[in-house]
Design a protein around this motif. Structure first.
Motif, PDB file in Angstrom:
ATOM      1  N   TYR A 124      -3.723   9.290  -1.928  1.00 17.71           N
ATOM      2  CA  TYR A 124      -4.950   9.129  -2.700  1.00 17.71           C
ATOM      3  C   TYR A 124      -5.757  10.427  -2.704  1.00 17.71           C
ATOM      4  O   TYR A 124      -5.836  11.122  -1.683  1.00 17.71           O
ATOM      5  CB  TYR A 124      -5.812   8.013  -2.100  1.00 17.71           C
ATOM      6  N   ARG A 125      -6.364  10.718  -3.829  1.00 14.68           N
ATOM      7  CA  ARG A 125      -7.272  11.860  -3.935  1.00 14.68           C
ATOM      8  C   ARG A 125      -8.634  11.445  -3.387  1.00 14.68           C
ATOM      9  O   ARG A 125      -9.178  10.402  -3.753  1.00 14.68           O
ATOM     10  CB  ARG A 125      -7.407  12.293  -5.389  1.00 14.68           C
ATOM     11  N   LEU A 126      -9.191  12.262  -2.496  1.00 12.72           N
ATOM     12  CA  LEU A 126     -10.482  11.980  -1.878  1.00 12.72           C
ATOM     13  C   LEU A 126     -11.626  12.602  -2.679  1.00 12.72           C
ATOM     14  O   LEU A 126     -11.407  13.543  -3.454  1.00 12.72           O
ATOM     15  CB  LEU A 126     -10.493  12.502  -0.442  1.00 12.72           C
ATOM     16  N   PRO A 127     -12.847  12.108  -2.494  1.00 11.09           N
ATOM     17  CA  PRO A 127     -13.989  12.638  -3.247  1.00 11.09           C
ATOM     18  C   PRO A 127     -14.207  14.136  -3.072  1.00 11.09           C
ATOM     19  O   PRO A 127     -14.696  14.816  -3.977  1.00 11.09           O
ATOM     20  CB  PRO A 127     -15.177  11.835  -2.705  1.00 11.09           C
ATOM     21  N   ASP A 128     -13.821  14.695  -1.896  1.00 17.53           N
ATOM     22  CA  ASP A 128     -14.029  16.127  -1.655  1.00 17.53           C
ATOM     23  C   ASP A 128     -12.852  16.976  -2.135  1.00 17.53           C
ATOM     24  O   ASP A 128     -12.812  18.178  -1.886  1.00 17.53           O
ATOM     25  CB  ASP A 128     -14.293  16.379  -0.170  1.00 17.53           C
ATOM     26  N   GLY A 129     -11.885  16.354  -2.835  1.00 20.74           N
ATOM     27  CA  GLY A 129     -10.736  17.092  -3.341  1.00 20.74           C
ATOM     28  C   GLY A 129      -9.525  17.059  -2.433  1.00 20.74           C
ATOM     29  O   GLY A 129      -8.441  17.491  -2.835  1.00 20.74           O
ATOM     30  N   GLY A 130      -9.684  16.560  -1.206  1.00 19.33           N
ATOM     31  CA  GLY A 130      -8.561  16.427  -0.293  1.00 19.33           C
ATOM     32  C   GLY A 130      -7.688  15.240  -0.664  1.00 19.33           C
ATOM     33  O   GLY A 130      -7.848  14.628  -1.729  1.00 19.33           O
ATOM     34  N   ALA A 131      -6.763  14.904   0.224  1.00 22.44           N
ATOM     35  CA  ALA A 131      -5.855  13.794  -0.050  1.00 22.44           C
ATOM     36  C   ALA A 131      -5.481  13.094   1.254  1.00 22.44           C
ATOM     37  O   ALA A 131      -5.523  13.701   2.333  1.00 22.44           O
ATOM     38  CB  ALA A 131      -4.595  14.280  -0.750  1.00 22.44           C
ATOM     39  N   THR A 132      -5.120  11.829   1.138  1.00 22.19           N
ATOM     40  CA  THR A 132      -4.767  11.045   2.315  1.00 22.19           C
ATOM     41  C   THR A 132      -3.650  10.070   2.009  1.00 22.19           C
ATOM     42  O   THR A 132      -3.478   9.645   0.861  1.00 22.19           O
ATOM     43  CB  THR A 132      -5.997  10.274   2.833  1.00 22.19           C
ATOM     44  N   LEU A 133      -2.886   9.730   3.026  1.00 24.04           N
ATOM     45  CA  LEU A 133      -1.957   8.614   2.978  1.00 24.04           C
ATOM     46  C   LEU A 133      -2.640   7.407   3.597  1.00 24.04           C
ATOM     47  O   LEU A 133      -3.594   7.537   4.372  1.00 24.04           O
ATOM     48  CB  LEU A 133      -0.685   8.933   3.764  1.00 24.04           C
ATOM     49  N   PHE A 134      -2.134   6.211   3.272  1.00 21.96           N
ATOM     50  CA  PHE A 134      -2.699   4.982   3.812  1.00 21.96           C
ATOM     51  C   PHE A 134      -1.647   4.287   4.680  1.00 21.96           C
ATOM     52  O   PHE A 134      -0.615   3.852   4.187  1.00 21.96           O
ATOM     53  CB  PHE A 134      -3.137   4.052   2.681  1.00 21.96           C
ATOM     54  N   ARG A 135      -1.875   4.250   5.970  1.00 17.78           N
ATOM     55  CA  ARG A 135      -1.038   3.559   6.944  1.00 17.78           C
ATOM     56  C   ARG A 135       0.446   3.936   6.858  1.00 17.78           C
ATOM     57  O   ARG A 135       1.327   3.056   6.824  1.00 17.78           O
ATOM     58  CB  ARG A 135      -1.214   2.040   6.809  1.00 17.78           C
ATOM     59  N   PRO A 136       0.783   5.221   6.805  1.00 21.12           N
ATOM     60  CA  PRO A 136       2.202   5.599   6.709  1.00 21.12           C
ATOM     61  C   PRO A 136       3.013   5.164   7.914  1.00 21.12           C
ATOM     62  O   PRO A 136       4.229   4.951   7.804  1.00 21.12           O
ATOM     63  CB  PRO A 136       2.151   7.121   6.594  1.00 21.12           C
ATOM     64  N   ASP A 137       2.358   5.011   9.066  1.00 22.65           N
ATOM     65  CA  ASP A 137       3.068   4.545  10.253  1.00 22.65           C
ATOM     66  C   ASP A 137       3.599   3.131  10.058  1.00 22.65           C
ATOM     67  O   ASP A 137       4.684   2.790  10.543  1.00 22.65           O
ATOM     68  CB  ASP A 137       2.155   4.616  11.482  1.00 22.65           C
ATOM     69  N   ALA A 138       2.845   2.298   9.327  1.00 29.58           N
ATOM     70  CA  ALA A 138       3.301   0.931   9.063  1.00 29.58           C
ATOM     71  C   ALA A 138       4.510   0.939   8.132  1.00 29.58           C
ATOM     72  O   ALA A 138       5.451   0.152   8.315  1.00 29.58           O
ATOM     73  CB  ALA A 138       2.165   0.112   8.461  1.00 29.58           C
ATOM     74  N   ASN A 139       4.502   1.808   7.134  1.00 30.00           N
ATOM     75  CA  ASN A 139       5.678   1.950   6.263  1.00 30.00           C
ATOM     76  C   ASN A 139       6.892   2.415   7.051  1.00 30.00           C
ATOM     77  O   ASN A 139       8.018   1.950   6.834  1.00 30.00           O
ATOM     78  CB  ASN A 139       5.397   2.931   5.131  1.00 30.00           C
ATOM     79  N   ALA A 140       6.669   3.354   7.980  1.00 31.21           N
ATOM     80  CA  ALA A 140       7.772   3.882   8.787  1.00 31.21           C
ATOM     81  C   ALA A 140       8.395   2.784   9.644  1.00 31.21           C
ATOM     82  O   ALA A 140       9.626   2.698   9.769  1.00 31.21           O
ATOM     83  CB  ALA A 140       7.267   5.027   9.665  1.00 31.21           C
TER      84      ALA A 140
END
Length: 365
Positions: free
Chosen positions: A84-100
């Motif tokens: 996801y694109r963050l408001p400050d221009g950065g980016a994040t994944l959501f719970r990738p450990d759960a997918n793993a």
């Protein structure tokens, strides 16, 4: 066999990436799963060498022998997740450990090698950082990530392969359902079931989805958006949609979802919504729910909302349910406030608009 949990990724830049102005045009309306980024992640496995040859390389076709095992015996698993694109221009994944973790569980069920969770997460992180300019910023959009693993030995033999290819591809996406409908209509499948006890229902493998396509085609012919499956034993209990978990909202404010008994995929969105609902003081039950009871409760007003959830569609209201022996509308047919509140709470965390009290976000840059 190598048991290393980490590998260094070799980088091979795409010599002909999509030009910036063309990429910007594609990101304006990417649809779902039709536009792909410039690179992919790959890791190879063999019984002799373990996991090896980790790369970020130009996205392109695979060369497979016609006898490759995955083409004949469907030894294949995959995941779905988003950056996801963050408001400050950065980016994040959501719970990738759960997918793993779920990827490892699927691999175990399909008799495939277990990819270390650190390698899974590293592969996704490296690909997103490489193709960071492909993360869309429009409301409701994200970079959808598809990690998958296939059996690659070339032999016509009914056995687990000694060789595998793991890969991650990425696609910028908008909304999952066309037209942005406020609520979807479901078709109750009485001719087909999705999974049986002892089967692969709680593994994320292609065979489960292939088995759902005839039922989905039937739903489409009946003018419905999705199919809802009943259990394979009694043909009574609601299990899940073709690719989403399902929740029910009652007039006392409580919500209910079918329990994870081995025939239902343990959705990460499902688990997150249960946690968020309880954070909001909502009573959540994981209990069986019969299709006839669903119809009776909808007609009596005891059931006031229902929704489906998954990584691709996020949270989607269910407005109507149809079938040969069922036809009913839920509430006013357009969704409701509990569904909207939970969807907003989830999206606000994923997009960095609300605090992440559970440590679900994995910031990339």
């Amino acid at each position: 066999m190598s048991t290393n949990d980490t590998l260094s990724f070799q980088f091979e830049r795409n010599a002909n990436p999509v030009e910036a102005t063309q990429r910007a045009a594609l990101l304006e309306n990417p649809g779902f799963g039709r536009v792909f980024t410039d690179h992919m992640a790959t890791i190879h496995y063999s019984d002799a060498r373990g996991w090896h040859d980790a790369k970020i390389c130009p996205r392109g076709p695979f060369s497979l022998d016609p006898a490759t095992l995955v083409l004949h015996y469907a030894q294949e698993i995959f995941e779905g997740m988003k950056a996801y694109r963050l408001p400050d221009g950065g980016a994040t994944l959501f719970r990738p450990d759960a997918n793993a973790r779920r990827f490892r569980n699927s691999a175990e069920r399909l008799a495939m090698p277990l990819l270390p969770e650190t390698l899974f997460v590293d592969s996704v992180r490296e690909l997103v950082r490489t193709d960071r300019d492909w993360i869309p910023s429009a409301d409701g959009s994200a970079l959808y990530l598809r990690p998958f693993m296939i059996a690659t030995e070339a032999v016509l033999g009914m056995k687990p392969s000694p060789e595998y290819l793991y890969c991650v591809v990425a696609t910028p996406v908008g909304g999952y359902f066309k037209g942005g409908a406020s609520a979807v209509t479901l078709w109750v499948s009485e001719d087909y079931t999705r999974a049986a006890p002892g089967g692969t229902g709680d593994a994320k493998c292609g065979g489960n989805y292939a088995a759902s396509l005839a039922a989905q085609a039937q739903a489409t012919r009946e003018g419905c958006d999705q199919v809802v499956f009943l259990d394979a034993v009694e043909r009574r209990w609601v299990e899940e949609l073709g690719g989403m978990n399902v929740f029910f909202v009652f007039n006392d404010g409580s919500i209910q979802t079918p329990p994870l008994t081995g025939t239902i995929l343990p959705g990460i969105t499902r688990a997150s919504l249960i946690t968020l609902a309880r954070d909001l003081g909502v009573t959540v039950r994981e209990e069986p729910y019969a299709i006839d009871q669903w119809q009776a409760d909808a007609k009596s007003g005891r059931l006031v909302e229902a929704f489906a959830c998954g990584t691709a569609a996020v949270v989607t209201s269910i407005g109507k349910v149809k079938g040969r022996n069922h036809e009913f509308t839920i509430g006013d047919g357009n969704g409701g406030p509990v569904t909207a509140r939970l969807k907003s709470a989830l999206l606000d965390i994923q997009n960095g608009r609300a605090p992440d009290h559970h440590g679900w976000l994995d910031r990339l840059f």
